[in-house]
Scaffold this motif. Structure first.
Motif, PDB file in Angstrom:
ATOM      1  N   ASP A  14      63.776  37.881 -29.259  1.00 49.02           N
ATOM      2  CA  ASP A  14      62.253  38.162 -29.142  1.00 49.02           C
ATOM      3  C   ASP A  14      61.805  38.702 -27.779  1.00 49.02           C
ATOM      4  O   ASP A  14      60.855  39.517 -27.558  1.00 49.02           O
ATOM      5  CB  ASP A  14      61.545  36.761 -29.277  1.00 49.02           C
ATOM      6  N   ARG A  15      62.632  38.237 -26.535  1.00 48.28           N
ATOM      7  CA  ARG A  15      62.335  39.044 -25.405  1.00 48.28           C
ATOM      8  C   ARG A  15      62.640  40.435 -25.270  1.00 48.28           C
ATOM      9  O   ARG A  15      61.868  41.209 -24.892  1.00 48.28           O
ATOM     10  CB  ARG A  15      63.046  38.148 -24.361  1.00 48.28           C
ATOM     11  N   GLU A  16      63.752  40.764 -26.132  1.00 49.06           N
ATOM     12  CA  GLU A  16      64.023  42.068 -26.125  1.00 49.06           C
ATOM     13  C   GLU A  16      63.000  42.943 -26.946  1.00 49.06           C
ATOM     14  O   GLU A  16      62.748  44.306 -26.585  1.00 49.06           O
ATOM     15  CB  GLU A  16      65.376  42.666 -26.727  1.00 49.06           C
ATOM     16  N   LEU A  17      62.151  42.252 -27.864  1.00 49.76           N
ATOM     17  CA  LEU A  17      61.269  43.127 -28.737  1.00 49.76           C
ATOM     18  C   LEU A  17      59.934  43.064 -27.943  1.00 49.76           C
ATOM     19  O   LEU A  17      59.262  43.723 -28.688  1.00 49.76           O
ATOM     20  CB  LEU A  17      61.006  42.517 -30.001  1.00 49.76           C
ATOM     21  N   GLU A  18      59.538  42.515 -26.815  1.00 47.38           N
ATOM     22  CA  GLU A  18      58.380  42.407 -26.237  1.00 47.38           C
ATOM     23  C   GLU A  18      58.170  43.812 -25.804  1.00 47.38           C
ATOM     24  O   GLU A  18      58.727  44.509 -25.121  1.00 47.38           O
ATOM     25  CB  GLU A  18      58.261  41.432 -25.070  1.00 47.38           C
ATOM     26  N   GLY A  19      56.868  44.208 -26.232  1.00 44.96           N
ATOM     27  CA  GLY A  19      56.371  45.735 -25.714  1.00 44.96           C
ATOM     28  C   GLY A  19      56.781  46.761 -26.760  1.00 44.96           C
ATOM     29  O   GLY A  19      56.643  47.951 -26.230  1.00 44.96           O
ATOM     30  N   VAL A  20      57.959  46.492 -27.478  1.00 48.56           N
ATOM     31  CA  VAL A  20      58.544  47.467 -28.407  1.00 48.56           C
ATOM     32  C   VAL A  20      58.027  47.964 -29.517  1.00 48.56           C
ATOM     33  O   VAL A  20      57.296  46.815 -30.248  1.00 48.56           O
ATOM     34  CB  VAL A  20      59.815  47.415 -28.537  1.00 48.56           C
ATOM     35  N   SER A  21      57.548  49.236 -30.105  1.00 48.87           N
ATOM     36  CA  SER A  21      56.985  49.464 -31.416  1.00 48.87           C
ATOM     37  C   SER A  21      57.737  48.970 -32.509  1.00 48.87           C
ATOM     38  O   SER A  21      58.770  49.156 -32.598  1.00 48.87           O
ATOM     39  CB  SER A  21      56.931  50.804 -31.381  1.00 48.87           C
ATOM     40  N   ARG A  22      57.143  48.035 -33.339  1.00 41.54           N
ATOM     41  CA  ARG A  22      57.636  47.605 -34.607  1.00 41.54           C
ATOM     42  C   ARG A  22      57.895  48.591 -35.473  1.00 41.54           C
ATOM     43  O   ARG A  22      59.016  48.745 -36.069  1.00 41.54           O
ATOM     44  CB  ARG A  22      56.936  46.337 -34.921  1.00 41.54           C
ATOM     45  N   ARG A  23      56.809  49.536 -35.449  1.00 47.19           N
ATOM     46  CA  ARG A  23      56.937  50.436 -36.520  1.00 47.19           C
ATOM     47  C   ARG A  23      58.053  51.611 -36.266  1.00 47.19           C
ATOM     48  O   ARG A  23      59.031  51.959 -36.829  1.00 47.19           O
ATOM     49  CB  ARG A  23      55.775  51.383 -36.512  1.00 47.19           C
ATOM     50  N   GLY A  24      58.226  51.845 -34.776  1.00 45.27           N
ATOM     51  CA  GLY A  24      59.321  52.578 -34.374  1.00 45.27           C
ATOM     52  C   GLY A  24      60.726  52.209 -34.437  1.00 45.27           C
ATOM     53  O   GLY A  24      61.741  52.791 -34.947  1.00 45.27           O
ATOM     54  N   LEU A  25      60.895  50.753 -34.299  1.00 43.13           N
ATOM     55  CA  LEU A  25      62.291  49.966 -34.816  1.00 43.13           C
ATOM     56  C   LEU A  25      62.411  50.147 -36.162  1.00 43.13           C
ATOM     57  O   LEU A  25      63.547  50.380 -36.378  1.00 43.13           O
ATOM     58  CB  LEU A  25      62.185  48.667 -34.214  1.00 43.13           C
ATOM     59  N   ALA A  26      61.616  49.870 -36.746  1.00 45.91           N
ATOM     60  CA  ALA A  26      61.613  49.715 -38.379  1.00 45.91           C
ATOM     61  C   ALA A  26      62.012  51.454 -38.761  1.00 45.91           C
ATOM     62  O   ALA A  26      62.788  51.423 -39.646  1.00 45.91           O
ATOM     63  CB  ALA A  26      60.457  49.656 -39.124  1.00 45.91           C
ATOM     64  N   GLU A  27      61.487  52.366 -38.261  1.00 47.33           N
ATOM     65  CA  GLU A  27      62.006  53.773 -38.609  1.00 47.33           C
ATOM     66  C   GLU A  27      63.476  53.892 -38.264  1.00 47.33           C
ATOM     67  O   GLU A  27      64.177  54.450 -38.831  1.00 47.33           O
ATOM     68  CB  GLU A  27      60.880  54.897 -37.991  1.00 47.33           C
ATOM     69  N   ARG A  28      63.727  53.594 -37.015  1.00 44.84           N
ATOM     70  CA  ARG A  28      65.155  53.587 -36.444  1.00 44.84           C
ATOM     71  C   ARG A  28      65.840  52.799 -37.339  1.00 44.84           C
ATOM     72  O   ARG A  28      67.256  53.110 -37.707  1.00 44.84           O
ATOM     73  CB  ARG A  28      65.323  53.098 -34.998  1.00 44.84           C
ATOM     74  N   ALA A  29      65.785  51.479 -37.655  1.00 45.21           N
ATOM     75  CA  ALA A  29      66.467  50.802 -38.705  1.00 45.21           C
ATOM     76  C   ALA A  29      67.006  51.259 -39.828  1.00 45.21           C
ATOM     77  O   ALA A  29      68.013  51.403 -40.251  1.00 45.21           O
ATOM     78  CB  ALA A  29      65.777  49.371 -38.740  1.00 45.21           C
ATOM     79  N   ALA A  30      65.812  52.398 -40.443  1.00 43.73           N
ATOM     80  CA  ALA A  30      66.075  52.932 -41.567  1.00 43.73           C
ATOM     81  C   ALA A  30      66.985  54.052 -41.673  1.00 43.73           C
ATOM     82  O   ALA A  30      68.042  54.154 -42.454  1.00 43.73           O
ATOM     83  CB  ALA A  30      64.794  53.263 -42.270  1.00 43.73           C
ATOM     84  N   ARG A  31      66.938  54.677 -40.456  1.00 45.83           N
ATOM     85  CA  ARG A  31      67.583  55.756 -40.184  1.00 45.83           C
ATOM     86  C   ARG A  31      69.072  55.243 -40.116  1.00 45.83           C
ATOM     87  O   ARG A  31      70.264  55.944 -40.518  1.00 45.83           O
ATOM     88  CB  ARG A  31      67.086  56.453 -38.999  1.00 45.83           C
ATOM     89  N   THR A  32      69.340  54.303 -39.371  1.00 43.98           N
ATOM     90  CA  THR A  32      70.548  53.683 -38.992  1.00 43.98           C
ATOM     91  C   THR A  32      71.340  53.058 -40.265  1.00 43.98           C
ATOM     92  O   THR A  32      72.400  53.520 -40.397  1.00 43.98           O
ATOM     93  CB  THR A  32      70.662  52.567 -37.811  1.00 43.98           C
ATOM     94  N   SER A  33      70.496  52.497 -41.064  1.00 50.35           N
ATOM     95  CA  SER A  33      71.083  51.992 -42.449  1.00 50.35           C
ATOM     96  C   SER A  33      71.541  53.366 -43.222  1.00 50.35           C
ATOM     97  O   SER A  33      72.821  53.119 -43.871  1.00 50.35           O
ATOM     98  CB  SER A  33      70.144  51.147 -43.163  1.00 50.35           C
TER      99      SER A  33
END
Length: 326
Positions: A14-33
């Motif tokens: 949760d600390r690492e996620l502070e201030g990080v765009s969830r939409r951007g992470l979701a897009e990165r997660a999809a590309r990574t998968s």
């Protein structure tokens, strides 16, 4: 409900996620998968801390749940095994190390091997407030496909979701190197797919030939009785946080992680007697409960009638992957 991340790991993520765009992470997660599914390894997929964080958000809970389930079975099968050292090969964000420390709190020294600097960096950040063995882990950049170069020996050697990233022609050599580094128990965890099972089946054959005792999931050292299109795999349920659901593009508050695994031990390690293991979900009906088992002689079908009240009550508590003591 299900297997949850330790509170300290959940808080660190949760600390690492502070201030990080969830939409951007979701897009990165999809590309990574998608990249992983196409056969790319971590070195080409995880290029920075945000890629590593996106992967951790999407996959860390499930990887931890699978490893926790496997280590709990290893601890049940070898109750006297108390590892002091751990080699986490292909560690990624170190989910296996967290799970191992939950199962065996007396672990004193942990080594992480991973080819990806962003993964090693994130694993260290997530461990900043963790128990001492995780905070002080020995972090080594290493390509598992070029095995054997200075790998330390350890009581417990774990490789979770790692063989999938090794070229097929090198997997046997990697398994041999993992076994050579193992002084006690070797735990391999792979996706619960036919391909993951095939990798573990090859590893099983090689380890038996090398003199290993197979503790689980197999109750025997015979040839595996399963034939395609069937394959040996198991399932663990884990809760999804809101961020986890966003990263996965999912709405269900839980996830069922399918995984395959193998636990091998050095000869002489005291182990619980093997018993038949439940394959798939038990089928309950009015006459009783039908179980599909892998036993000492291969596949078995067992019917526990309702009139056998003690046996039926015990069978009702069984789930996929449990041992059958009846």
């Amino acid at each position: 409900m299900g297997v949850e991340l330790p509170a300290a790991l959940r808080a660190a993520l949760d600390r690492e996620l502070e201030g990080v765009s969830r939409r951007g992470l979701a897009e990165r997660a999809a590309r990574t998968s998608a990249a992983y599914r196409s056969g790319q390894g971590s070195a080409g997929v995880v290029r920075g801390l945000e890629d590593a964080l996106a992967y951790a958000l999407a996959r860390l809970p499930a990887t931890y749940a699978a490893c926790a389930t496997v280590f709990a079975e290893a601890a049940r099968m070898a109750p006297g095994f108390a590892p002091r050292t751990l080699l986490d090969a292909g560690s990624g964000p170190a989910a296996a190390s967290w799970a191992a420390l939950e199962a065996w709190p007396r672990v004193e020294h942990i080594t992480w091997l991973d080819e990806s600097p962003p993964f090693l960096d994130l694993a260290g950040r997530l461990a900043s407030d963790a128990p001492a063995p995780l905070r002080a882990s020995d972090r080594r950049r290493a390509d598992l496909a070029a095995p054997g170069a200075g790998w330390p020996h350890a009581d417990l050697v774990a490789a979770s979701y790692a063989l999938a990233e090794i070229p097929p022609a090198r997997q046997a050599e990697v398994v041999a190197s993992l076994w050579a580094a193992c002084d006690g128990v070797l735990a391999l965890v792979e996706p619960g797919t036919p391909a993951g099972f095939a990798r573990l089946l090859a590893a099983r054959q090689a380890l038996i030939a090398a003199g290993a005792d197979i503790l689980a999931p197999c109750p025997h050292a015979r040839d595996c009785p399963l034939a395609a299109p069937d394959w040996c795999h198991f399932s663990v349920r884990l809760p999804r946080s809101r961020d986890h659901r966003l990263a996965k593009g999912a709405e269900a508050p839980f996830e069922d992680e399918k995984f395959a695994y193998l636990i091998a031990a050095r000869p002489g390690l005291a182990a619980t007697a093997r018993a038949p293991r439940v394959l798939g979900h038990p089928r309950a009906g009015k006459p009783g409960i039908d179980l599909r088992l892998c036993g000492s002689q291969g596949l078995e079908a067992r019917h526990v009638p309702r009139r056998d009240k003690p046996g039926h009550a015990a069978a009702r508590r069984l789930g996929w992957g449990d041992v059958f003591e009846g």
